[in-house]
Design an enzyme around this catalytic site. Structure first.
Site, PDB file in Angstrom:
ATOM      1  N   THR A 163       0.909  -1.316  -0.230  1.00  0.00           N
ATOM      2  CA  THR A 163       0.020  -0.077  -0.013  1.00  0.00           C
ATOM      3  C   THR A 163       0.970   1.226  -0.154  1.00  0.00           C
ATOM      4  OG1 THR A 163      -1.711  -1.111   1.067  1.00  0.00           O
ATOM      5  CG2 THR A 163      -1.647   1.320   1.488  1.00  0.00           C
ATOM      6  N   GLY A 208      -1.655  -1.039   6.894  1.00  0.00           N
ATOM      7  CA  GLY A 208      -1.553  -1.932   7.637  1.00  0.00           C
ATOM      8  C   GLY A 208      -2.950  -2.760   7.745  1.00  0.00           C
TER       9      GLY A 208
HETATM   10  N1  ASP Z   1      -4.619  -0.513   4.957  1.00  0.00           N
HETATM   11  C1  ASP Z   1      -4.819  -1.341   3.718  1.00  0.00           C
HETATM   12  C2  ASP Z   1      -6.215  -1.891   3.799  1.00  0.00           C
HETATM   13  O1  ASP Z   1      -6.547  -2.493   4.885  1.00  0.00           O
HETATM   14  C3  ASP Z   1      -3.887  -2.384   3.373  1.00  0.00           C
HETATM   15  C4  ASP Z   1      -2.454  -2.165   3.654  1.00  0.00           C
HETATM   16  O2  ASP Z   1      -2.048  -0.906   4.117  1.00  0.00           O
HETATM   17  O3  ASP Z   1      -1.471  -3.067   3.305  1.00  0.00           O
HETATM   18  O4  ASP Z   1      -7.126  -1.815   2.723  1.00  0.00           O
END
Ligand code: ASP
Length: 314
Positions: free
Chosen positions: A174, A226
């Site tokens: 991300t 996250g």
């Molecule tokens: N926060 C993002 C989500 O939950 C995923 C990530 O940050 O890796 O969609």
């Protein structure tokens, strides 16, 4: 020409990111982050706004298949690419976001168009895609966004039965960008494909102002990454901004306190980048790794893979 020193931070996701243990792959991450930081520096140095700069940096990261956003985004359990992105302007407290949108190579640019349009803050799925058509943003064949690595990742997840969010491991990559420009304005952007094997229609924290993204000139610019459910439930970004606003904390102090709370209350998994109203930078995570880089007060650009503030949760 305004004379405040600018600051810029970017991230490429948090998690185990096991592949970053390989020096060659780590080198590719560092190089990718460094290139985007330097391009962002050029823009901020010549007086571009924080808003334009975070959009630009986020779009560059979306275009890089190393990261889980735009091209190279993760797949849902149905094998589709559903993208979430948001951008926020700290000067006007204006925000634009899209969620679960398909066939768009740069969802952050669509989010920016939603912000500029001003009627709504968040458009989802078909509604977001029809807004894209209305403003002449090209739709792309979803296949062009899918990389073989993401297909393999989904297959592995399906084989292991790890299609729920319980596996506690966001897919790496991300992306996010936060900046303070020479006019003293803050902006933030976050973009993601979500979590590997997520249910189709699931929306995480990334496109939600106050959760995975936030910017307010009076406090801070924040982009989180996250396990999105944890960041949604803790209203992470706005809670962090509150610490700057009401307790007078710096970026690092506020981030540290918010990550402690995330970990203690929710066993939360993830991290964030923050630039506060004074242009101070902070990055931290409860995960073993977070890909990130920063330029503080027009200083040198630095990139890191290990967390800066907190040791891994476990
Ligand atoms: N926060 C993002 C989500 O939950 C995923 C990530 O940050 O890796 O969609």
């Amino acid at each position: 020409m305004p004379s405040e020193p600018f600051s810029l931070m970017i991230h490429g996701g948090a998690g185990q990111i096991r592949e970053a243990g390989d020096p060659q792959t780590a080198g590719r991450y560092h190089a990718a982050l460094h290139a985007v930081l330097e391009a962002g520096r050029e823009r901020l140095a010549r007086g571009d706004t924080a808003l334009d700069t975070v959009e630009y940096c986020a779009a560059r990261l979306e275009d890089n298949p190393l990261f889980n956003a735009g091209t190279g985004a993760t797949l849902t359990r149905d094998g589709t690419v559903e993208l979430d992105a948001a951008i926020m302007d700290g000067a006007a407290l204006a925000a634009g976001a899209v969620a679960a949108v398909r066939g768009i190579a740069n969802p952050i640019r669509l989010a920016r168009a939603v912000l500029d349009d001003g009627e709504h803050v968040l458009l989802v799925a078909d509604g977001a895609a029809s807004f894209a058509r209305e403003i002449g943003m090209p739709q792309v064949d979803e296949e062009t966004l899918i990389t073989p690595q993401r297909r393999e990742q989904l297959e592995r997840a399906l084989c292991q039965g790890r299609v729920t969010l319980d596996h506690n491991e966001p897919a790496p990559g991300t992306i996010g960008a936060v900046a303070r420009d020479r006019h003293g304005h803050l902006a933030a952007a976050t973009s993601t494909g979500g979590m590997t094997g997520q249910r189709s229609g699931r929306v995480g924290d990334s496109p939600i102002p106050g959760a995975g993204v936030y910017a307010d000139d009076a406090t801070a610019a924040i982009s989180a990454t996250g396990h999105g459910e944890h960041f949604l439930r803790s209203v992470f970004a706005r809670e962090l901004a509150d610490r700057v606003e009401y307790l007078g904390l710096s970026a690092a102090e506020a981030l540290n306190a918010s990550l402690q709370r995330l970990r203690e209350r929710l066993a939360g998994y993830g991290g964030a980048i923050v630039i506060d109203r004074n242009g101070r930078c902070a990055a931290g995570t409860t995960t073993p790794r977070m890909l990130h880089g920063w330029i503080e007060h027009a200083g040198p650009s630095r990139t890191r893979i290990e967390p800066l503030i907190l040791p891994p949760a476990r």
